[in-house]
Design a protein around this motif. Structure first.
Motif, PDB file in Angstrom:
ATOM      1  N   ALA A  98      -5.791   1.009 -13.116  1.00 41.51           N
ATOM      2  CA  ALA A  98      -5.286   1.356 -11.792  1.00 41.51           C
ATOM      3  C   ALA A  98      -4.559   2.696 -11.794  1.00 41.51           C
ATOM      4  O   ALA A  98      -4.535   3.396 -10.783  1.00 41.51           O
ATOM      5  CB  ALA A  98      -4.354   0.258 -11.282  1.00 41.51           C
TER       6      ALA A  98
ATOM      7  N   GLU B 291      -5.678   7.445  -0.373  1.00 45.77           N
ATOM      8  CA  GLU B 291      -6.195   6.314   0.405  1.00 45.77           C
ATOM      9  C   GLU B 291      -5.712   5.001  -0.211  1.00 45.77           C
ATOM     10  O   GLU B 291      -5.267   4.981  -1.357  1.00 45.77           O
ATOM     11  CB  GLU B 291      -7.721   6.312   0.385  1.00 45.77           C
ATOM     12  N   SER B 292      -5.888   3.941   0.522  1.00 49.48           N
ATOM     13  CA  SER B 292      -5.476   2.637   0.020  1.00 49.48           C
ATOM     14  C   SER B 292      -6.321   2.258  -1.205  1.00 49.48           C
ATOM     15  O   SER B 292      -7.516   2.531  -1.248  1.00 49.48           O
ATOM     16  CB  SER B 292      -5.627   1.639   1.164  1.00 49.48           C
ATOM     17  N   GLY B 293      -5.679   1.699  -2.209  1.00 49.41           N
ATOM     18  CA  GLY B 293      -6.388   1.255  -3.405  1.00 49.41           C
ATOM     19  C   GLY B 293      -6.496   2.298  -4.496  1.00 49.41           C
ATOM     20  O   GLY B 293      -7.164   2.075  -5.501  1.00 49.41           O
ATOM     21  N   CYS B 294      -5.850   3.456  -4.317  1.00 55.29           N
ATOM     22  CA  CYS B 294      -6.009   4.488  -5.334  1.00 55.29           C
ATOM     23  C   CYS B 294      -4.916   4.439  -6.384  1.00 55.29           C
ATOM     24  O   CYS B 294      -4.880   5.294  -7.259  1.00 55.29           O
ATOM     25  CB  CYS B 294      -6.105   5.861  -4.688  1.00 55.29           C
ATOM     26  N   GLY B 295      -4.012   3.469  -6.304  1.00 56.83           N
ATOM     27  CA  GLY B 295      -3.059   3.289  -7.391  1.00 56.83           C
ATOM     28  C   GLY B 295      -1.641   3.744  -7.088  1.00 56.83           C
ATOM     29  O   GLY B 295      -0.815   3.819  -7.983  1.00 56.83           O
TER      30      GLY B 295
ATOM     31  N   LEU C 277      -4.549  -3.176 -15.104  1.00 56.23           N
ATOM     32  CA  LEU C 277      -4.260  -4.489 -14.512  1.00 56.23           C
ATOM     33  C   LEU C 277      -5.410  -5.430 -14.827  1.00 56.23           C
ATOM     34  O   LEU C 277      -6.538  -5.006 -15.053  1.00 56.23           O
ATOM     35  CB  LEU C 277      -4.116  -4.363 -12.996  1.00 56.23           C
ATOM     36  N   ARG C 278      -5.085  -6.727 -14.832  1.00 60.09           N
ATOM     37  CA  ARG C 278      -6.139  -7.714 -15.040  1.00 60.09           C
ATOM     38  C   ARG C 278      -6.479  -8.329 -13.686  1.00 60.09           C
ATOM     39  O   ARG C 278      -5.613  -8.849 -12.990  1.00 60.09           O
ATOM     40  CB  ARG C 278      -5.614  -8.775 -16.009  1.00 60.09           C
ATOM     41  N   ARG C 279      -7.753  -8.212 -13.301  1.00 61.98           N
ATOM     42  CA  ARG C 279      -8.159  -8.794 -12.021  1.00 61.98           C
ATOM     43  C   ARG C 279      -8.354 -10.289 -12.204  1.00 61.98           C
ATOM     44  O   ARG C 279      -9.135 -10.710 -13.054  1.00 61.98           O
ATOM     45  CB  ARG C 279      -9.454  -8.145 -11.536  1.00 61.98           C
TER      46      ARG C 279
ATOM     47  N   ILE D 223      -8.674  -3.422 -14.874  1.00 64.62           N
ATOM     48  CA  ILE D 223      -8.690  -2.408 -13.827  1.00 64.62           C
ATOM     49  C   ILE D 223      -7.771  -1.264 -14.256  1.00 64.62           C
ATOM     50  O   ILE D 223      -6.560  -1.450 -14.333  1.00 64.62           O
ATOM     51  CB  ILE D 223      -8.145  -2.971 -12.499  1.00 64.62           C
TER      52      ILE D 223
ATOM     53  N   SER E 279       0.837   2.241  -5.227  1.00 61.38           N
ATOM     54  CA  SER E 279       1.832   1.176  -5.403  1.00 61.38           C
ATOM     55  C   SER E 279       1.984   0.831  -6.870  1.00 61.38           C
ATOM     56  O   SER E 279       3.089   0.562  -7.343  1.00 61.38           O
ATOM     57  CB  SER E 279       1.420  -0.067  -4.631  1.00 61.38           C
ATOM     58  N   THR E 280       0.878   0.802  -7.589  1.00 65.75           N
ATOM     59  CA  THR E 280       0.953   0.468  -9.005  1.00 65.75           C
ATOM     60  C   THR E 280       1.800   1.498  -9.744  1.00 65.75           C
ATOM     61  O   THR E 280       2.638   1.152 -10.584  1.00 65.75           O
ATOM     62  CB  THR E 280      -0.461   0.398  -9.603  1.00 65.75           C
TER      63      THR E 280
ATOM     64  N   PRO F  31       2.631  -7.298 -12.620  1.00 66.83           N
ATOM     65  CA  PRO F  31       2.322  -8.650 -13.106  1.00 66.83           C
ATOM     66  C   PRO F  31       2.384  -8.691 -14.638  1.00 66.83           C
ATOM     67  O   PRO F  31       2.213  -7.668 -15.305  1.00 66.83           O
ATOM     68  CB  PRO F  31       0.896  -8.895 -12.632  1.00 66.83           C
TER      69      PRO F  31
HETATM   70  N1  LIG Z   1      -2.130  -7.675  -9.104  1.00 67.53           N
HETATM   71  C1  LIG Z   1      -3.272  -6.982  -9.257  1.00 67.53           C
HETATM   72  N2  LIG Z   1      -4.221  -7.433 -10.099  1.00 67.53           N
HETATM   73  C2  LIG Z   1      -5.360  -6.753 -10.269  1.00 67.53           C
HETATM   74  N3  LIG Z   1      -5.670  -5.623  -9.623  1.00 67.53           N
HETATM   75  C3  LIG Z   1      -4.788  -5.138  -8.741  1.00 67.53           C
HETATM   76  C4  LIG Z   1      -3.539  -5.790  -8.516  1.00 67.53           C
HETATM   77  N4  LIG Z   1      -2.858  -5.066  -7.600  1.00 67.53           N
HETATM   78  C5  LIG Z   1      -3.653  -4.018  -7.273  1.00 67.53           C
HETATM   79  N5  LIG Z   1      -4.802  -4.052  -7.972  1.00 67.53           N
HETATM   80  C6  LIG Z   1      -5.890  -3.055  -7.942  1.00 67.53           C
HETATM   81  O1  LIG Z   1      -5.360  -1.861  -8.423  1.00 67.53           O
HETATM   82  C7  LIG Z   1      -5.813  -0.778  -7.661  1.00 67.53           C
HETATM   83  C8  LIG Z   1      -4.636   0.019  -7.143  1.00 67.53           C
HETATM   84  O2  LIG Z   1      -3.920  -0.747  -6.215  1.00 67.53           O
HETATM   85  P1  LIG Z   1      -2.600  -0.226  -5.514  1.00 67.53           P
HETATM   86  O3  LIG Z   1      -1.722   0.383  -6.545  1.00 67.53           O
HETATM   87  O4  LIG Z   1      -2.034  -1.357  -4.734  1.00 67.53           O
HETATM   88  O5  LIG Z   1      -3.165   0.891  -4.540  1.00 67.53           O
HETATM   89  P2  LIG Z   1      -2.468   1.566  -3.298  1.00 67.53           P
HETATM   90  O6  LIG Z   1      -1.023   1.237  -3.298  1.00 67.53           O
HETATM   91  O7  LIG Z   1      -2.741   3.010  -3.492  1.00 67.53           O
HETATM   92  O8  LIG Z   1      -3.167   1.061  -2.097  1.00 67.53           O
HETATM   93  C9  LIG Z   1      -6.667  -1.350  -6.530  1.00 67.53           C
HETATM   94  O9  LIG Z   1      -8.011  -1.175  -6.901  1.00 67.53           O
HETATM   95  C10 LIG Z   1      -6.325  -2.805  -6.525  1.00 67.53           C
HETATM   96  O10 LIG Z   1      -7.484  -3.552  -6.207  1.00 67.53           O
END
Ligand SMILES: Nc1ncnc2c1ncn2[C@@H]1O[C@H](COP(=O)(O)OP(=O)(O)O)[C@@H](O)[C@H]1O
Ligand SMILES: [Mg+2]
Lengths: 293, 331, 305
Positions: free
Chosen positions: B33, B52-56, B22-24, B31, B58-59, B69
């Motif tokens: 992810a 945990e939250s943020g580990c990927g 992903l592009r932050r 990133i 949802s992605t 995106p």
């Molecule tokens: N649209 C986005 N652009 C850039 N980074 C993202 C975006 N969405 C999520 N991230 C990053 O990708 C990582 C994984 O996020 P996510 O898949 O939402 O985790 P989870 O669902 O496990 O909480 C996180 O570090 C988050 O900061």
């Protein structure tokens, strides 16, 4: 009152990726000549802006046939140098805008803080007044004012105050409302600090960023208001000059001396564009809630 | 909706070596992810993706339908009905989304368009994917709402989202997701925003759907309790990697990765307030600056010098049970 | 819904009362009209008689009540210049002003929303850049100057369009476009940001996961949601347009109330100004009320607030 006109999201709310330039160079470039002329104008005049010279009426700008370097942007129907008059107009317009906006800010911020902090009855009254003000067309207020106190500097400044205070009140109210619930404000209340002290020491400093941004954005709009008032003849009176008045006067010479209204209006546009771009930059930079403007 | 007979070993979907970058937007940083994740979904079974939250999580879930995106880059394969979804055209994907694979999101209060009625939003996929109109459409709408346990479905169809509770909205979201009898249902933390009672009954509802209609269910969650309740298989994610995966029984009885063990000790038991208790010290790493070696090493209580030196490969620790830790060995 | 309607109605009423009060105060502030009505060498008794006739010797609230009574019966006094009832003068000119303002309102709303959507759909690419630059300029340029440039270009140089008066069928075009510019620019900005904001909303993600075609997502769901904040500011825009019309009427010699009032200003013809301010505000408030009502149609949440 926020229920009446929900705060529109800022156009810049969603940012395109990539870094923002550190300084708003474009805005500064637009504003630089205006600021220099506004401050140092009298030292830079090529001619006395009010000096009538019937030998040189309606000279075109230097790059047109018949133009000369002595009058870079040409002259008006009375042979007065357009560039010098624009510089003089910059001083008048900027001064009026600054004074009007600052006075409006003082009134509006006080009202907004009172409404947001005290809430209840005070809030209801102030919000109602803001509401009423918003639904009366601005020009009508100005005309009414002009009818009562006549034209001139005072009319412009009072008009700017009348028209702008409500914007400050609306936005500051929303901020004060949220600040009121912050921990340190609640603590100060527990410690029995007086309202005046809390407002001055805890609320006002936190509103600083918003106020700065608002003032900047409003200066541009005040210049537009000033121009409009001068245009309908309620502005400063000759021989004093202001940009709006110059557009109005130049209008009668449209077919023979197009440069008169054109350059005067251009000066207004550039200045307003510069201040609003600068204000946008400030807003993003300070990350305030002033996006409602 | 009629129950379906199906073969429990039939593969519904397979993700092979899935990676997402992903592009932050803040700084334009890349990133990673999701990083080389593989798993298989079977009909009638539930896979839990936990971490945990943020580990990927949802992605990973969103990439199955390519709903990321525009700046995201996806690599790997997603095999579904004999084709690779990552190579499919956007048009083909639209025909699959909501028809064969559908999703449920975390917060039901914002999942529905506030300006349209429930009936309208339920009708959209039925019209587009199933070509239903008129009385047939209406009958199906009512049937769906009844199937997710909504009383007086006829009235509910004419109402707007703001007139309903979160639990009810999540059921409606479920009805929309189930409207075309999909093969795969991806639920991304579907109960996190609900109150405890609604949580339990919603999980039962999803479980029932999976078993009755031969659905392959993906349950994304940060809660091992949810996994214990509904899942058949688990995929434990940390910092974009699958650190452990396998059948629920094996993983609960004999967790092989220290991270999985740490997650398991954080299950609340019985009457204790159901809340995420962070029993693992420290924070997950910033994905744009991953530590060398095992990404969990900085927080791992059993970490040794070699952990922060060697990248970990997946080890076979049992039949279908894998763990990404050098200490993990088959029992 | 009813309570929402009643609240809006109440607010409109309060605004009208407030404006009448402001005008009433302004009338008093312009000076005692007695002295313009009596002879230079009038005696105290004569002056008192005239004052009694005008009701000026009564308490202020009685004077206000008389004033309101007059206004309701359409009596705004007689124009000092035209020697006609001020009410008639204003009412004759009112259609021209409303025509101009409404034309500009439609132009700015339609094109503002369309351009805003276009900019949002092409975010970051050249149509977006061009539209944003245009909006920034539109918000910075004084409308009367734009009008003068338009006259210079289309009237003096190209001679394509009529630039003065209201006689020609195309006369409305230039003034309406000029007047629309500023308000259109703000609607463009608002639409663009509202569209961008709604496009990243969760329900849009859910709609995509349902496999809906992109055009349905944008034109049905994203747009309708983006319209909510836009409709909320339309009332304000209308009031701005009516105010702006006064100046544009002067630029294009448009025979509306605005020009009438500016002339009255020069001639100190206060009854006309008074009638103009009250009647224009009244029309604005009424149209505003209609817009507020339509808000409930767009946003179902309104009904239950
Ligand atoms: N649209 C986005 N652009 C850039 N980074 C993202 C975006 N969405 C999520 N991230 C990053 O990708 C990582 C994984 O996020 P996510 O898949 O939402 O985790 P989870 O669902 O496990 O909480 C996180 O570090 C988050 O900061
Ligand atoms: Mg998530």
């Amino acid at each position: 009152m926020s229920s009446t006109y929900p705060t529109p999201p800022s156009p810049e709310a969603i940012r395109v990726s990539g870094s923002r330039p550190r300084l708003p160079w474009f805005a500064l470039a637009l504003l630089a000549p205006v600021l220099v002329f506004g401050i140092f104008g009298p030292l830079l005049f090529l001619h006395d802006p009010t000096a009538i010279n019937l030998m040189t009426p309606q000279k075109p700008p230097v790059w047109l046939a018949g133009g000369e370097w002595a009058y870079p942007l040409g002259t008006d129907q009375l042979g007065r140098d357009l560039l010098s008059r624009l510089m003089e107009g910059a001083r008048v317009s900027l001064t009026i805008a600054a004074v009007g906006v600052l006075l409006a800010a003082m009134i509006g911020i006080t009202a907004g803080m009172a409404a947001g902090y005290f809430g209840g009855f005070v809030d209801t009254i102030i919000s109602q007044i803001v509401d009423i003000k918003m639904s009366i067309p601005a020009t009508l207020l100005i005309i009414l004012l002009g009818a009562v106190i006549g034209g001139g500097l005072v009319t412009i400044v009072v008009s700017v105050i009348f028209l702008f205070w409500a914007d400050y009140a609306r936005i500051i109210r929303a901020e004060a409302l949220s600040l009121r619930e912050r921990g340190y404000v609640l603590l100060a209340k527990v410690a029995n600090a007086g309202h005046g002290r809390i407002l001055r020491r805890h609320i006002l400093p936190n509103l600083f960023g918003t106020c700065i941004v608002l003032v900047t954005l409003q200066v541009g709009r005040a210049i537009l208001i000033e121009a409009g008032i001068s245009f309908i003849g309620l502005g400063v009176q000759p021989p004093a000059t202001a940009w709006g008045m110059m557009v109005f006067e130049g209008r009668s010479y449209l077919s023979t001396a197009w440069w008169l209204p054109t350059f005067s209006g251009l000066a207004i546009t550039i200045t307003v564009l510069g201040t609003s771009l600068f204000g946008d930059w400030l807003r993003d930079r300070l990350d305030t809630r002033a996006s409602a403007l | 909706m009629r129950p379906v007979t199906f073969d429990e070993t039939a593969v519904a979907l397979e993700a092979i070596n899935l990676s997402v970058t992903l592009r932050r937007s803040r700084d334009g940083a890349d990133i990673p992810a999701v990083n080389g994740v593989s798993f298989t979904l079977y009909r009638g079974r539930t896979l839990g993706i936990v971490g945990e939250s943020g580990c990927g999580k949802s992605t990973t879930a969103m990439s199955l339908l390519r709903l990321l995106p525009r700046t995201a880059r996806i690599a790997g394969q997603i095999r579904f009905r004999g084709e690779d979804l990552l190579a499919a055209s956007e048009e083909r994907l639209r025909a699959i989304r909501g028809r064969y694979i559908s999703m449920i999101f975390q917060d039901p209060m914002v999942a529905l368009d506030p300006l349209f009625t429930i009936g309208d939003q339920l009708a959209e996929p039925l019209r587009i994917h199933c070509g239903l109109e008129g009385d047939a459409l209406r009958a199906r709408q009512v049937e769906l709402l009844a199937a997710v346990g909504i009383s007086t479905p006829e009235t509910r169809l004419t109402q707007y989202p703001h007139q309903m509770s979160g639990g009810m909205l999540q059921r409606i979201v479920g009805a929309i997701a189930m409207s075309c009898n999909p093969d795969v249902l991806i639920a991304d933390e579907p109960t996190t925003a609900l109150d405890p009672r609604a949580q339990a009954s919603y999980l039962d509802l999803l479980k029932m759907f999976g078993e009755t209609y031969g659905l392959a269910l993906v349950m994304v969650t940060h809660d091992m309790g949810v996994v214990a309740r509904v899942c058949d298989d688990v995929l434990v994610m940390y910092a974009g990697q699958a650190v452990e995966k396998g059948p629920v029984r094996q993983i609960f009885n004999a967790p092989k990765h220290p991270y999985t063990r740490a997650l398991l000790t954080s299950i609340p038991n019985g009457e204790v307030e159901r809340e995420w208790l962070p029993t693992i010290a420290g924070q997950p790493p910033d994905l744009s600056r991953l530590p060398p070696g095992c990404s969990f090493a900085p927080r791992c209580s059993a970490a040794q010098e070699r952990c922060s030196r060697e990248a970990q490969i997946e080890r076979v620790v049992g039949d279908r049970h894998r763990a990404r830790c050098w200490r993990a060995v088959a029992p | 819904m009813l309570s929402y309607f009643l609240r809006r109605l109440g607010r409109a009423a309060i605004t009208i009362v407030a404006v009448s009060l402001i005008v009433f105060v302004a009338v008093r502030a312009t000076g005692d009209p007695t002295f313009s009505l009596v002879a230079e060498d009038a005696t105290e008794a004569e002056i008192a008689e005239v004052r009694a006739e005008l009701g000026l010797d009564r308490p202020y609230f009685v004077q206000y009540a008389i004033y309101v009574g007059d206004v309701i019966s359409g009596d705004f006094g007689t124009s000092l210049r035209y020697k006609q009832p001020a009410f008639d003068l204003v009412v004759q000119r009112l259609p021209a002003t409303l025509q101009l303002a409404l034309a500009a309102f439609i132009l700015s709303t339609v094109f503002g929303i369309l351009l805003g959507i276009l900019a949002a759909l092409r975010q970051g690419r050249w149509p977006d850049m061009a539209i944003r630059a245009f909006a920034a300029l539109g918000l910075s340029a004084p409308s009367f100057w734009v009008g003068i440039l338009a006259i210079l270009l289309f009237g003096v140089m190209l001679q394509w369009l009529p630039t003065s008066g209201r006689a020609h069928p195309l006369s409305l075009l230039l003034p309406a476009m000029t007047l629309a510019l500023h308000s259109m620019a703000s609607i463009v900005r608002l639409t663009r940001s509202a569209m961008l904001e709604t496009s990243s909303a969760e329900y849009i993600k859910f709609l995509r996961s349902k496999g809906l075609p992109e055009r349905l997502i944008i034109w049905k769901h994203a747009l309708r949601n983006a319209l909510v904040p836009i409709v909320a500011i339309l009332g304000l825009q209308l009031s701005n347009l009516v105010g702006g019309a006064v100046i544009i009427e002067v630029v294009f010699n448009w025979p509306g109330v605005g020009r009438l009032m500016i002339e009255a200003l020069v001639n100190h013809d206060f009854p006309v100004i008074q009638a103009g301010v009250l009647l224009i505000t009244l029309s604005t408030v009424l149209v505003n009320l209609a817009i507020d009502m339509s808000y409930g149609v767009i946003d179902p949440r309104i009904k239950y607030q």
